[in-house]
Design a protein around this motif. Structure first.
Motif, mmCIF file in Angstrom:
data_model
loop_
_atom_site.group_PDB
_atom_site.id
_atom_site.type_symbol
_atom_site.label_atom_id
_atom_site.label_comp_id
_atom_site.label_asym_id
_atom_site.label_seq_id
_atom_site.Cartn_x
_atom_site.Cartn_y
_atom_site.Cartn_z
ATOM 1 N N ILE A 78 0.842 -1.201 0.000
ATOM 2 C CA ILE A 78 0.000 0.000 0.000
ATOM 3 C C ILE A 78 0.880 1.255 0.000
ATOM 4 O O ILE A 78 0.620 2.200 -0.749
ATOM 5 N N ARG A 81 2.480 1.555 -3.435
ATOM 6 C CA ARG A 81 1.495 2.011 -4.418
ATOM 7 C C ARG A 81 1.231 3.509 -4.245
ATOM 8 O O ARG A 81 1.161 4.255 -5.221
ATOM 9 N N SER A 82 1.132 3.939 -2.979
ATOM 10 C CA SER A 82 0.886 5.357 -2.712
ATOM 11 C C SER A 82 2.033 6.209 -3.220
ATOM 12 O O SER A 82 1.812 7.252 -3.852
ATOM 13 N N PRO A 239 -8.634 8.326 -4.161
ATOM 14 C CA PRO A 239 -8.565 6.875 -4.375
ATOM 15 C C PRO A 239 -9.842 6.146 -3.966
ATOM 16 O O PRO A 239 -10.214 5.151 -4.579
ATOM 17 N N SER A 247 -7.562 0.060 -5.307
ATOM 18 C CA SER A 247 -6.267 0.719 -5.207
ATOM 19 C C SER A 247 -6.151 1.475 -3.896
ATOM 20 O O SER A 247 -6.057 2.684 -3.848
ATOM 21 N N MET A 249 -4.892 3.259 -0.812
ATOM 22 C CA MET A 249 -3.681 4.030 -0.525
ATOM 23 C C MET A 249 -3.558 4.289 0.981
ATOM 24 O O MET A 249 -4.429 3.911 1.746
#
Lengths: 295, 263
Positions: A78, A81-82, A239, A247, A249
């Motif tokens: 996470i 991805r962020s 998001p 997705s 975040m």
């Protein structure tokens, strides 16, 4: 020189703002840091006297049944991805924002003022609502989808909404003014005769841009990058709305800890980590450019 | 001033990129406003012009209640934060002193710290104090993050002020209060109005912090809209969103006109 009455008057004038910010901003941040090293209570809340680093351990490891720690990559994914999405947003806004700022800086005074107002309006209008507008545009059967279909370009459904791509589009859209405004502020002070001089000395356009304009714009570019990257990293509803559940975040993860997960110390630890990263970035910026970002 | 024959002008792609940026920024807003007048029940399918959804919104008690909460909070936060910020700006404009840097840093905090961090910290603080979440906690949180927005235009206005004006007033035997009331205040008033408007709009627009510190009874308009959006795209959401957008835009344009420095 120090007149005690002047000092007193100044203190009284500053007291309301100073106290408000100290009590309701600085103390809560400290409290958040403290709560991040406490044990969670069963139904939300914390055990006030039970110090524990579990919240920070939990980020990396998972406790197995026999109490041994095993590496858990879910939270790191996470974070990664962020960072990737926020990084992409920063790059894309820079690519779009720098020429825009340059364009505005090269107009005459009146046009500049108008264009800056045009850039500022989205900056001040409700971001939640503007994010919603993208849902209208991006969803299947929405305007982009049916537009592409009408042109014969669409092959079936668009399927962009509720993907990281939609989140990226939303980020670039939302944070573009944060990039344009500080770069423009740097370029506004630019003496364009320097560019002319560079040309006279035989520089081509690219060299002039790279060696004369870019150094002037650098504080603005750095400030813009911070002002895009930081809110994008901590973003919650963009998001949530554009990315669907997929997705997730950092912002969504934090919100979860106060909603369904009911793990306040973990939520506090995540927020505190985010805060530490931001303050670190600020310090580096201020050291490098000797001014606060956005000034 | 750049000259027309400036060769940088011909740096390929600068103008088209700028126009692309403007289109990108405004297209969703335009689409949203247009669709809010759409007669069709399917929110993105245009069939004809209609005001129905606006009427529907104005008849919705939940929306009206949320709007009232928003207005109460925004008004309260604006009045308090603008008053505090004006005092602070006056003090900050007077020469260097100890603690000025700390004050500057604190004023920067609400702007630089990600909203979600402020939201979590405020929530934990209120809960630790045992305060019940509601309009009061929302109001406190809003005053805090409105402060820098109210402060900056006032400070900017004071920056451009000639200190000799107040000195001249003193030379003419004005008391400190008279000098402030008759000379300084009228001169910084556009900054104060502009700051108040920005504070109002920032408060009215806030979602994340409000979402965290509002109890069940203190739903503001953005929080209510968020709930609606999560349930699906409907024409009512289009209408209420478009309304909120238009109010914000009107305020920003107005604030810009008022706050412009005299040339």
């Amino acid at each position: 020189m120090r007149d005690p009455r002047t000092v007193l008057r100044r203190a009284l004038l500053l007291a309301p703002t100073g106290l408000t910010l100290f009590v309701f901003m600085v103390i809560p941040m400290g409290l958040m840091g403290w709560m991040s090293v406490l044990e969670p209570d069963t139904y939300g809340g914390v055990r006030w006297h039970a110090l524990s680093l579990d919240a920070y351990v939990q980020f990396w490891y998972e406790r197995d049944l026999d109490d041994s720690l095993i590496l858990n990559t879910a939270y790191m994914e996470i974070f990664l991805r962020s960072f990737l999405l926020a990084g992409f947003a920063t790059l894309a806004t820079l690519v779009l924002g720098f020429p825009t700022a340059l364009y505005i800086a090269l107009q005459d005074e009146r046009t500049r003022q108008r264009l800056i107002l045009l850039i500022s309006i989205p900056f001040w209008t409700n971001l939640l609502v503007r994010t919603y507008a993208w849902m209208l545009l991006l969803r299947n059967g929405g305007l982009i989808d049916s537009g592409l279909g009408a042109l014969g370009l669409g092959s079936g459904a668009l399927d962009v909404l509720y993907t990281p791509t939609a989140v990226a589009i939303g980020f670039v859209y939302s944070f573009l003014p944060f990039m344009v405004l500080p770069i423009y502020t740097s370029l506004e002070k630019m003496d364009w005769r320097l560019v002319e001089a560079a040309f006279d000395l035989g520089a081509n356009r690219w060299t002039a841009l790279r060696r004369v304009v870019l150094p002037m714009a650098l504080p603005g570019i750095a400030a813009g990058c911070l002002l895009v990257f930081i809110p994008a990293l901590g973003s919650y509803y963009i998001p949530e709305l554009l990315g669907g559940g997929k997705s997730l975040m950092i912002g969504n993860l934090i919100q979860n800890q106060f909603g369904t997960a009911r793990n306040w110390p973990f939520g506090a630890a995540l927020s505190f980590t985010l805060l530490a990263l931001v303050l670190l970035a600020m310090i580096v910026y201020t050291r490098r450019f000797r001014q606060a970002p956005g000034e | 001033m750049p000259s027309i024959e400036n060769r940088l002008w011909r740096f390929h792609g600068v103008a088209p990129t700028a126009w692309l940026a403007f289109v990108y920024l405004y297209l969703p807003i335009v689409i949203l406003v247009v669709l809010s007048f759409n007669a069709n029940k399917v929110a993105t399918l245009w069939t004809g012009f209609s005001f129905d959804w606006y009427l529907r919104v104005l008849e919705n008690d939940n929306i009206l209640r949320a709007t009232r909460n928003s207005l109460v909070v925004a008004t309260g936060a604006t009045v308090v934060s603008t008053f505090f910020a004006t005092l602070a700006a006056l003090a900050m404009a007077s020469g260097p002193f100890r603690g000025k840097g700390v004050m500057n840093a604190m004023l920067g905090l609400p702007l630089l710290v990600p909203e979600i961090v402020t939201a979590v910290a405020s929530l934990l603080f209120f809960l630790a104090l045992g305060l019940e979440l509601g309009l009061t906690t929302v109001l406190i949180a809003h005053i805090v993050f409105c402060l820098p927005f109210a402060y900056l235009p006032i400070r900017a206005r004071l920056e451009g002020l000639d200190p000799r004006l107040a000195e001249a007033a003193a030379d003419l035997y004005a008391s400190r209060w008279q000098a402030f009331r008759r000379v300084t205040l009228p001169l910084i008033l556009p900054g104060v109005v502009s700051g108040a408007m920005l504070a109002f709009i920032v408060s009215l627009d806030d979602f994340v912090i409000t979402f965290f510190v509002a109890g069940a009874g203190a739903t503001t308009l953005p929080v209510y809209i968020f709930g609606l959006i999560r349930m699906g795209i409907t024409p009512e959401v289009n209408a209420i969103s478009a309304l909120l957008l238009m109010v914000s835009i009107a305020f920003v344009v107005l604030s810009y006109r008022v706050g412009r420095r005299p040339s």
